[in-house]
Design an enzyme around this catalytic site. Structure first.
Site, short mmCIF file in Angstrom:
data_model
loop_
_atom_site.label_atom_id
_atom_site.label_comp_id
_atom_site.label_asym_id
_atom_site.label_seq_id
_atom_site.Cartn_x
_atom_site.Cartn_y
_atom_site.Cartn_z
N GLY A 126 0.81 -1.22 0.00
CA GLY A 126 0.00 0.00 0.00
C GLY A 126 0.84 1.27 0.00
O GLY A 126 0.40 2.32 -0.47
N GLU A 177 2.92 -8.16 -1.41
CA GLU A 177 1.71 -8.79 -0.87
C GLU A 177 1.68 -10.30 -1.12
O GLU A 177 1.15 -11.06 -0.32
CB GLU A 177 0.45 -8.15 -1.46
CG GLU A 177 0.20 -6.72 -1.05
CD GLU A 177 0.81 -5.69 -1.99
OE1 GLU A 177 1.74 -6.03 -2.75
OE2 GLU A 177 0.36 -4.53 -1.94
N1 CAA Z 1 1.66 -3.73 8.77
C1 CAA Z 1 1.75 -3.75 10.11
N2 CAA Z 1 2.89 -3.60 10.78
C2 CAA Z 1 4.02 -3.43 10.06
C3 CAA Z 1 4.01 -3.41 8.65
C4 CAA Z 1 2.77 -3.56 8.01
N3 CAA Z 1 2.64 -3.50 6.66
N4 CAA Z 1 5.28 -3.24 8.22
C5 CAA Z 1 6.04 -3.16 9.32
N5 CAA Z 1 5.29 -3.27 10.43
C6 CAA Z 1 5.73 -3.25 11.84
C7 CAA Z 1 6.39 -4.56 12.23
O1 CAA Z 1 5.43 -5.52 12.58
C8 CAA Z 1 7.23 -4.11 13.39
O2 CAA Z 1 6.40 -3.97 14.52
P1 CAA Z 1 6.85 -4.64 15.95
O3 CAA Z 1 8.09 -3.87 16.32
O4 CAA Z 1 5.68 -4.35 16.83
O5 CAA Z 1 7.12 -6.06 15.67
C9 CAA Z 1 7.68 -2.71 12.99
O6 CAA Z 1 6.74 -2.28 12.00
C10 CAA Z 1 9.06 -2.68 12.37
O7 CAA Z 1 9.11 -3.63 11.31
P2 CAA Z 1 10.23 -4.82 11.21
O8 CAA Z 1 10.68 -5.21 12.56
O9 CAA Z 1 9.66 -5.90 10.35
O10 CAA Z 1 11.37 -4.02 10.45
P3 CAA Z 1 12.48 -4.61 9.47
O11 CAA Z 1 13.42 -3.49 9.21
O12 CAA Z 1 13.02 -5.90 9.98
O13 CAA Z 1 11.70 -4.97 8.10
C11 CAA Z 1 10.15 -4.54 6.29
C12 CAA Z 1 11.13 -3.93 7.34
C13 CAA Z 1 10.94 -5.33 5.25
C14 CAA Z 1 9.46 -3.36 5.63
C15 CAA Z 1 9.14 -5.46 7.00
O14 CAA Z 1 8.56 -4.76 8.12
C16 CAA Z 1 8.02 -5.91 6.12
O15 CAA Z 1 8.20 -6.81 5.32
N6 CAA Z 1 6.81 -5.30 6.26
C17 CAA Z 1 5.63 -5.70 5.55
C18 CAA Z 1 5.68 -5.25 4.10
C19 CAA Z 1 4.45 -5.74 3.37
O16 CAA Z 1 4.21 -6.93 3.22
N7 CAA Z 1 3.61 -4.80 2.89
C20 CAA Z 1 2.39 -5.10 2.20
C21 CAA Z 1 1.22 -5.09 3.17
S1 CAA Z 1 -0.31 -5.66 2.46
C22 CAA Z 1 -0.84 -4.38 1.51
O17 CAA Z 1 -0.26 -3.33 1.45
C23 CAA Z 1 -2.12 -4.63 0.75
C24 CAA Z 1 -2.50 -3.55 -0.20
O18 CAA Z 1 -2.26 -3.63 -1.37
C25 CAA Z 1 -3.24 -2.38 0.28
#
Ligand code: CAA
Length: 257
Positions: free
Chosen positions: A108, A131
């Site tokens: 997103g 995603e």
């Molecule tokens: N939703 C909720 N929480 C999220 C998040 C997300 N998309 N991305 C990061 N966070 C949170 C983590 O859970 C973490 O929280 P806690 O400390 O409470 O555990 C905090 O943010 C920091 O994140 P990381 O510890 O994971 O940080 P990192 O540096 O190790 O990794 C990252 C960074 C690669 C961006 C990893 O956080 C990640 O892969 N995030 C998800 C990315 C993703 O899949 N996005 C797509 C979401 S679905 C979507 O967007 C649908 C759509 O089309 C609308």
């Protein structure tokens, strides 16, 4: 803590809007999106505002929709919540929006940047639609906007593997306007916004609307739409002033009418 911080008159004619959920890497939960929609709508109605800059922080523009908010939902619940209605409202903002992106612009977050009209990226920016790795697919326009921005084969690779791309790759793919050092990202966005803010605002509004129409219609319909907006501008004072100033060999004095 405010989830979205706004400085309506950050620079002359320019508003700054900042996503502010740093601990969650600016994950876009429904409160963030509603607040963002409300702020953008009110800036859109403020005659002093010509251009809006949307940014995050150094670590993240936004790491996607909030996975924790969605994970336990069922399909019908998701349908009823209709979270993408706020996205549609953001898409309809008439003033130009420039995304200033540092760090993660994922899922997103990438879709939100693409919903903006232009993107200035820091060297640190990482774009992607991951995603697929969490069992879904882009839902906020990623399959459509990314494909239009970078072409089918690149969009397929990004969406089907979930891989991230660097700012330089994003530039090469035509996803962003410019890549700059992290510390000058906002400054570059302001430079671009300032150039646009000086332009006659009715022409800017109709030109944005016409460019976006290119994604909605066939060429013939798009050309008709563009033509009507072009003719309409001849009813504006700024058209008279702009053309008269050119003929008089002086700078135009636009009033936004
Ligand atoms: N939703 C909720 N929480 C999220 C998040 C997300 N998309 N991305 C990061 N966070 C949170 C983590 O859970 C973490 O929280 P806690 O400390 O409470 O555990 C905090 O943010 C920091 O994140 P990381 O510890 O994971 O940080 P990192 O540096 O190790 O990794 C990252 C960074 C690669 C961006 C990893 O956080 C990640 O892969 N995030 C998800 C990315 C993703 O899949 N996005 C797509 C979401 S679905 C979507 O967007 C649908 C759509 O089309 C609308």
């Amino acid at each position: 803590m405010k989830l979205v911080k706004v400085t309506p008159h950050y620079k002359p004619g320019i508003s700054l809007v900042q996503l502010n959920r740093p601990k969650e890497l600016n994950a876009l939960n429904s409160k963030v999106m509603q607040s963002l929609r409300d702020h953008l709508t009110s800036l859109d109605q403020d005659p002093k505002v010509k251009v809006i800059i949307l940014t995050g922080n150094e670590q993240a523009f936004a790491a996607g929709a909030d996975i924790k908010e969605m994970s336990d939902k069922g399909a019908i619940e998701m349908l009823k919540i209709d979270q993408f209605k706020t996205w549609d409202q953001i898409r309809k903002i008439q003033k130009p929006i420039i995304a200033a992106v540092s760090g993660f612009a994922l899922g997103g977050g990438c879709e939100l940047a693409m919903t903006c009209d232009m993107i200035i990226a820091s060297e640190s920016a990482k774009f992607g639609q991951p995603e697929i790795k969490i069992g879904v697919m882009p839902g906020a326009g990623g399959t459509q906007r990314l494909t239009r921005a970078v072409g089918k084969v690149r969009a397929m690779e990004l969406v089907l593997t979930g891989k991230f791309i660097s700012a330089d790759e994003a530039l090469q793919f035509g996803l962003v306007n410019k890549v700059v050092p992290v510390e000058s990202c906002l400054h570059e966005a302001v430079k671009l916004a300032t150039a646009i803010a000086k332009m006659p605002s009715v022409a800017v509004r109709l030109a944005k609307e016409s460019i976006n129409q290119a994604f909605e219609t066939h060429l013939d319909e798009g050309l008709q739409f563009e033509r009507k907006n072009f003719y309409l501008l001849f009813a504006s004072k700024d058209q008279k002033e702009g053309m008269r100033a050119f003929i008089d060999k002086r700078d135009p004095d636009f009033e936004g009418d």
